[in-house]
Design an enzyme around this catalytic site. Structure first.
Site, mmCIF file in Angstrom:
data_model
loop_
_atom_site.group_PDB
_atom_site.id
_atom_site.type_symbol
_atom_site.label_atom_id
_atom_site.label_comp_id
_atom_site.label_asym_id
_atom_site.label_seq_id
_atom_site.Cartn_x
_atom_site.Cartn_y
_atom_site.Cartn_z
ATOM 1 N N SER A 21 -6.411 31.787 13.229
ATOM 2 C CA SER A 21 -6.767 33.148 12.796
ATOM 3 C C SER A 21 -7.711 33.852 13.762
ATOM 4 O O SER A 21 -7.906 35.065 13.674
ATOM 5 C CB SER A 21 -7.343 33.150 11.378
ATOM 6 N N THR A 36 -5.813 26.305 9.940
ATOM 7 C CA THR A 36 -6.013 24.855 9.844
ATOM 8 C C THR A 36 -5.072 24.206 8.847
ATOM 9 O O THR A 36 -4.577 23.097 9.071
ATOM 10 C CB THR A 36 -7.473 24.573 9.415
HETATM 11 N N1 ASP Z 1 -9.676 28.065 13.547
HETATM 12 C C1 ASP Z 1 -9.002 27.977 12.260
HETATM 13 C C2 ASP Z 1 -8.404 29.326 11.931
HETATM 14 O O1 ASP Z 1 -9.120 30.204 11.553
HETATM 15 C C3 ASP Z 1 -9.959 27.559 11.217
HETATM 16 C C4 ASP Z 1 -9.395 27.403 9.838
HETATM 17 O O2 ASP Z 1 -8.279 27.754 9.535
HETATM 18 O O3 ASP Z 1 -10.146 26.899 8.996
HETATM 19 O O4 ASP Z 1 -7.211 29.495 12.067
#
Ligand code: ASP
Length: 335
Positions: free
Chosen positions: A54, A12
């Site tokens: 991720s 994110t």
């Molecule tokens: N979906 C994102 C990830 O894990 C969530 C984040 O980075 O907070 O890459």
């Protein structure tokens, strides 16, 4: 001035809004340029290793991260990895096994809101991470929302709040107050780290729900070399459903079986109840005690990357790495 290497993996923090939702778009250099105050903390070089949500990160990426750190280890005083929050705790645990005893900081951070949003935790987290990477903070840690969490003890506990992570069964290593690191605990380290470069992915997890029988465990054990069973409370298995025969069968077939708990805090203690006692006394399964499931999964992959010998695996499992397991050692019952 300290020299820190920023290794970008996505998440994110580096995301922008696309027609199909948030996706990692920004480079590590762009992240650094958005926080000019970082230049006062340290000198920064950047590596674009990955640019992934991720959710898409797995054991091969952990090996890439460890290899990148190994290649640059001598040239830098510390390392910051920007990473998505969803699997950051798994990556932090995996790096704790792949890079053991590092005297230099290896700091993971990320954010719940992208760096370009008006309201964001990205800039604070990035700044804190660089402060920690430029400090005397050996080993792998997560720096998030002003807290410093040991890499083997982290868990994502909130999907939306800035306070996204908790340290499970272990205190925070420190906090940052107005940008000053108050370090409560200094991790043990060696003069030089030991790097590992092999993992065995074939580790599965089964979370029990009432009414489950052995079929799901059989399915997973046919396809994997180790199974973690998240049971209830301090631990045990239902007496109906054929679980005890299942455990005996797969143990004799050379599979690693680890019992843990699905309760967030305080860990397992299989010997306490009848439903768990036999698993230890008779079937000699491994027990996670105070380890997190994230750390158990990563540790099993690391162990099985080195050996399939069950007694060696057991010895490695109960040997603490980065203070991942304390209870059996402190309690004198590492079995
Ligand atoms: N979906 C994102 C990830 O894990 C969530 C984040 O980075 O907070 O890459």
């Amino acid at each position: 001035m300290k020299q820190i290497l920023l290794i970008g993996t996505g998440g994110t923090i580096a995301s922008e809004m696309t027609a199909n939702g948030l996706a990692p778009e920004l480079s590590t250099r762009q992240l650094v340029e958005l926080v000019p105050a970082l230049a006062e903390i340290c000198a920064i070089d950047c590596v674009e290793l990955l640019n992934l949500d991720s959710t898409n990160i797995g054991p091969d990426h952990w090996l890439q991260m460890a290899q990148c750190i190994q290649e640059h280890y001598d040239g830098y005083d510390g390392f910051v990895l920007t990473h998505g929050t969803d699997t950051m705790a798994y990556t932090a645990a995996a790096l704790s096994y792949l890079i053991q005893g590092s005297p230099k900081p290896i700091v993971l951070t990320g954010a719940q809101k992208p760096i370009g949003f008006d309201t964001t935790d990205s800039k604070d987290n990035l700044t804190d991470a660089f402060r920690c990477a430029a400090s005397d903070l050996p080993g792998v840690s997560i720096v998030f929302n002003h807290q410093v969490i040991l890499g083997t003890r982290a868990r994502k506990t909130h999907t939306k709040s800035f306070q996204a992570f908790a340290s499970i069964n272990y205190p925070n290593l420190g906090v940052l107050r107005d940008g000053v690191l108050m370090r409560y605990i200094r991790q043990d380290c060696r003069e030089a780290p030991v790097f590992y470069s092999q993992l065995n992915h074939r580790v599965a997890l089964l979370k029990l729900i009432p009414g489950v029988d052995r079929a799901q465990a059989d399915f997973l054990l046919e396809r994997n070399d180790a199974l973690i069973i998240e049971s209830f409370g301090v631990g045990g298995l239902p007496e109906s459903g054929g679980f005890f025969d299942c455990i005996r069968h797969w143990r004799d077939a050379g599979k690693l079986l680890v019992l843990t708990t699905q309760v967030a805090n305080e860990g397992s203690d299989l010997g306490v109840y009848h439903v768990g006692h036999r698993l230890k006394s008779d079937l000699r399964v491994l027990e996670a005690y105070d380890m997190t499931t994230e750390a158990v999964a990563a540790k099993l992959m690391w162990i099985l990357g080195q050996t399939r010998n069950l007694s060696q695996a057991k010895r490695l499992f109960y040997t603490p790495v980065a203070r991942d397991i304390l209870w059996p050692v402190e309690n004198g019952k590492a079995n």
